[in-house]
Write an enzyme that holds these catalytic residues in place. Sequence first.
Site, mmCIF file in Angstrom:
data_model
loop_
_atom_site.group_PDB
_atom_site.id
_atom_site.type_symbol
_atom_site.label_atom_id
_atom_site.label_comp_id
_atom_site.label_asym_id
_atom_site.label_seq_id
_atom_site.Cartn_x
_atom_site.Cartn_y
_atom_site.Cartn_z
ATOM 1 N N PRO A 2 0.823 -1.219 0.000
ATOM 2 C CA PRO A 2 0.000 0.000 0.000
ATOM 3 C C PRO A 2 0.857 1.268 0.000
ATOM 4 O O PRO A 2 1.841 1.348 0.732
ATOM 5 C CB PRO A 2 -0.811 -0.104 1.290
ATOM 6 C CG PRO A 2 -0.419 -1.349 1.972
ATOM 7 C CD PRO A 2 0.667 -2.012 1.215
ATOM 8 N N GLU A 3 0.500 2.203 -0.874
ATOM 9 C CA GLU A 3 1.197 3.489 -0.945
ATOM 10 C C GLU A 3 0.190 4.585 -0.561
ATOM 11 O O GLU A 3 -0.903 4.271 -0.098
ATOM 12 C CB GLU A 3 1.759 3.697 -2.360
ATOM 13 C CG GLU A 3 2.733 2.582 -2.762
ATOM 14 C CD GLU A 3 3.311 2.752 -4.174
ATOM 15 O OE1 GLU A 3 3.376 3.886 -4.669
ATOM 16 O OE2 GLU A 3 3.680 1.728 -4.775
#
Length: 279
Positions: A2-3
């Site tokens: 996840p960014e």
Amino acid sequence: MPELPEVETVRRGLDGVLVGRTITGLEVTGRRSVRRQRPGELVERVVGRRVVLVERRGKYLALVLDDDQVLVIHLRMSGQLLSVKDPHARPRAPHTHVVMGLEDGSEVRFVDARTFGEWFVTDDVRDDGLPSFFDQLGPDPLVDGLTAPVLRERIAGKRTAIKVALTDQHVVAGIGNLYADEICYAARVLPTRRCDTLDEEEIRRIAAAARRILREAIVLRGSSLRDARYRDLMGDLGGYQTRHRAYGRAGEGCRRCGGTIERLEIGARSAYCCRGCQH
Ligand SMILES: [Zn+2]
């Protein structure tokens, strides 16, 4: 992994289920999920506290508690947060390592197959109530903005590849492997380009692409890849993967110039790009 867009989507979900609620229980079963303090200490410090704010900087989530402590959650490689309204009706998924109980009977569950994610509580906070270690992060493109002058200053004199700089959380916070490739593609700059060779116009294009792509990805609630590991707080998949132009498309046609997307190596990581239209 996840960014910024995925973590921001989760933050917005948490905002709705946590703010104003008291944490009534915390069960830590994962052996690695709490490692900066004893799990028992974390439990003791957060149970009974009310969540007053859910913030994010880069890829970190910060739950500000009513006694000015902050519960920090970092999803890292595969961490997933799930809101469960009726815990009895839904068995825990495999790899559920932390379960937070709330006063309304609901739970927030932390599922993390690869166990790199972590939870910890800190009372070392700044004037704005957020953890002091956030000072070490670069500007968050969503919260602080990322203008061309800011980006120019952050990468000034760097001899590393622009992709390496963009994914360095001390330079800019929140961008990882996936969005760095999409940003470089949109800016028509090769991810392997050395920062100190970029001209003003290229820096302007990179900053503009970063703002636009991260914003669009948040609107579509982030990117879920084939492993479907990223899901939002309600368990739904993101939608931005349909917009990827470079990441994961090696061997496929470039949608801009008709060339072929290649997978390059930069040190230990990969970079997807088109040599036909990125320079
Ligand atoms: Zn191309």
